[in-house]
Design a protein around this motif. Structure first.
Motif, mmCIF file in Angstrom:
data_model
loop_
_atom_site.group_PDB
_atom_site.id
_atom_site.type_symbol
_atom_site.label_atom_id
_atom_site.label_comp_id
_atom_site.label_asym_id
_atom_site.label_seq_id
_atom_site.Cartn_x
_atom_site.Cartn_y
_atom_site.Cartn_z
ATOM 1 N N ARG A 260 -21.220 19.980 -58.739
ATOM 2 C CA ARG A 260 -21.867 21.102 -59.441
ATOM 3 C C ARG A 260 -23.381 20.958 -59.436
ATOM 4 N N GLY A 261 -23.900 20.005 -58.691
ATOM 5 C CA GLY A 261 -25.343 19.807 -58.614
ATOM 6 C C GLY A 261 -25.922 19.069 -59.797
ATOM 7 N N GLU A 262 -25.084 18.345 -60.523
ATOM 8 C CA GLU A 262 -25.549 17.619 -61.701
ATOM 9 C C GLU A 262 -26.024 16.217 -61.329
ATOM 10 N N VAL A 263 -26.998 15.745 -62.081
ATOM 11 C CA VAL A 263 -27.591 14.424 -61.884
ATOM 12 C C VAL A 263 -27.686 13.754 -63.244
ATOM 13 N N GLU A 264 -27.398 12.477 -63.296
ATOM 14 C CA GLU A 264 -27.552 11.710 -64.529
ATOM 15 C C GLU A 264 -28.907 11.028 -64.539
ATOM 16 N N ALA A 265 -29.529 11.006 -65.717
ATOM 17 C CA ALA A 265 -30.810 10.318 -65.860
ATOM 18 C C ALA A 265 -30.922 9.762 -67.270
ATOM 19 N N THR A 266 -31.640 8.658 -67.385
ATOM 20 C CA THR A 266 -31.892 8.061 -68.687
ATOM 21 C C THR A 266 -33.363 8.280 -69.031
ATOM 22 N N LEU A 267 -33.578 9.031 -70.099
ATOM 23 C CA LEU A 267 -34.923 9.350 -70.575
ATOM 24 C C LEU A 267 -35.022 8.915 -72.032
ATOM 25 N N ASP A 268 -36.067 8.192 -72.370
ATOM 26 C CA ASP A 268 -36.226 7.652 -73.728
ATOM 27 C C ASP A 268 -35.001 6.873 -74.176
ATOM 28 N N GLY A 269 -34.356 6.172 -73.244
ATOM 29 C CA GLY A 269 -33.201 5.349 -73.569
ATOM 30 C C GLY A 269 -31.916 6.125 -73.807
ATOM 31 N N GLN A 270 -31.940 7.418 -73.561
ATOM 32 C CA GLN A 270 -30.771 8.273 -73.786
ATOM 33 C C GLN A 270 -30.308 8.857 -72.458
ATOM 34 N N ASN A 271 -28.994 8.871 -72.220
ATOM 35 C CA ASN A 271 -28.445 9.435 -70.983
ATOM 36 C C ASN A 271 -28.331 10.946 -71.093
ATOM 37 N N PHE A 272 -28.732 11.628 -70.015
ATOM 38 C CA PHE A 272 -28.676 13.077 -69.950
ATOM 39 C C PHE A 272 -28.030 13.503 -68.641
ATOM 40 N N CYS A 273 -27.413 14.667 -68.669
ATOM 41 C CA CYS A 273 -26.917 15.321 -67.461
ATOM 42 C C CYS A 273 -27.878 16.466 -67.169
ATOM 43 N N LEU A 274 -28.487 16.453 -65.985
ATOM 44 C CA LEU A 274 -29.450 17.475 -65.586
ATOM 45 C C LEU A 274 -28.859 18.324 -64.473
ATOM 46 N N CYS A 275 -29.253 19.600 -64.438
ATOM 47 C CA CYS A 275 -28.754 20.501 -63.397
ATOM 48 C C CYS A 275 -29.755 21.637 -63.192
ATOM 49 N N LEU A 276 -30.061 21.932 -61.947
ATOM 50 C CA LEU A 276 -30.927 23.080 -61.656
ATOM 51 C C LEU A 276 -30.034 24.304 -61.473
ATOM 52 N N THR A 277 -29.731 24.952 -62.598
ATOM 53 C CA THR A 277 -28.926 26.165 -62.587
ATOM 54 C C THR A 277 -29.744 27.304 -61.988
ATOM 55 N N LEU A 278 -29.113 28.461 -61.823
ATOM 56 C CA LEU A 278 -29.824 29.628 -61.303
ATOM 57 C C LEU A 278 -31.002 29.988 -62.208
ATOM 58 N N GLY A 279 -30.793 29.909 -63.519
ATOM 59 C CA GLY A 279 -31.880 30.174 -64.459
ATOM 60 C C GLY A 279 -33.010 29.166 -64.331
ATOM 61 N N ALA A 280 -32.647 27.896 -64.155
ATOM 62 C CA ALA A 280 -33.660 26.851 -63.981
ATOM 63 C C ALA A 280 -34.435 27.067 -62.682
ATOM 64 N N LEU A 281 -33.722 27.483 -61.631
ATOM 65 C CA LEU A 281 -34.400 27.753 -60.349
ATOM 66 C C LEU A 281 -35.340 28.942 -60.473
ATOM 67 N N ALA A 282 -34.935 29.970 -61.208
ATOM 68 C CA ALA A 282 -35.804 31.125 -61.429
ATOM 69 C C ALA A 282 -37.062 30.698 -62.186
ATOM 70 N N GLU A 283 -36.890 29.797 -63.142
ATOM 71 C CA GLU A 283 -38.037 29.269 -63.889
ATOM 72 C C GLU A 283 -38.981 28.501 -62.961
ATOM 73 N N LEU A 284 -38.419 27.717 -62.052
ATOM 74 C CA LEU A 284 -39.248 26.966 -61.100
ATOM 75 C C LEU A 284 -39.944 27.900 -60.123
ATOM 76 N N GLU A 285 -39.245 28.934 -59.645
ATOM 77 C CA GLU A 285 -39.888 29.917 -58.757
ATOM 78 C C GLU A 285 -41.126 30.489 -59.433
ATOM 79 N N SER A 286 -40.974 30.874 -60.682
ATOM 80 C CA SER A 286 -42.094 31.446 -61.429
ATOM 81 C C SER A 286 -43.218 30.427 -61.617
ATOM 82 N N ALA A 287 -42.861 29.219 -62.016
ATOM 83 C CA ALA A 287 -43.866 28.178 -62.268
ATOM 84 C C ALA A 287 -44.639 27.814 -61.009
ATOM 85 N N PHE A 288 -43.960 27.793 -59.850
ATOM 86 C CA PHE A 288 -44.592 27.386 -58.604
ATOM 87 C C PHE A 288 -45.100 28.562 -57.779
#
Length: 108
Positions: free
Chosen positions: A6-34
């Motif tokens: 599903r395009g998910e990635v695990e990462a540990t930030l501030d000692g806490q585990n997170f599941c990250l994913c560039l969803t369609l909404g996240a990609l739209a946000e990146l298109e706008s930002a870049f």
């Protein structure tokens, strides 16, 4: 636990585990930002491998939000990771690879 299919990635930030994913909404946000006009333009920008620290922050923040975590860019900017800049770059590269295909970005 992250689901690579599903395009998910695990990462540990501030000692806490997170599941990250560039969803369609996240990609739209990146298109706008870049200032990218479409997904192909966004992928080409990532393929150039010339990302600023602000770019890494935005990619990771969008991945967190896409993974269901309410975190602003400013909050992500204050998060720490073991491994420093290299780990931030690895997380962003893993997100990009998981989203746009394996390619070379899968092995930063």
């Amino acid at each position: 636990m992250a689901n690579a299919r599903r395009g998910e990635v695990e990462a540990t930030l501030d000692g806490q585990n997170f599941c990250l994913c560039l969803t369609l909404g996240a990609l739209a946000e990146l298109e706008s930002a870049f200032g990218a006009s479409d997904l192909v333009s966004l992928a080409e920008r990532f393929d150039q491998r010339r990302l600023s620290s602000r770019d890494l922050l935005r990619i990771i923040a969008c991945g967190l939000r896409g993974g269901g975590h309410a975190a602003s860019d400013e909050e992500v900017g204050r998060m720490k990771v073991d491994g420093g800049l290299a780990e931030y770059a690895r997380i962003a590269a893993a997100l990009i690879a998981a989203t746009f295909g394996e390619g070379e970005a899968a092995n930063p």
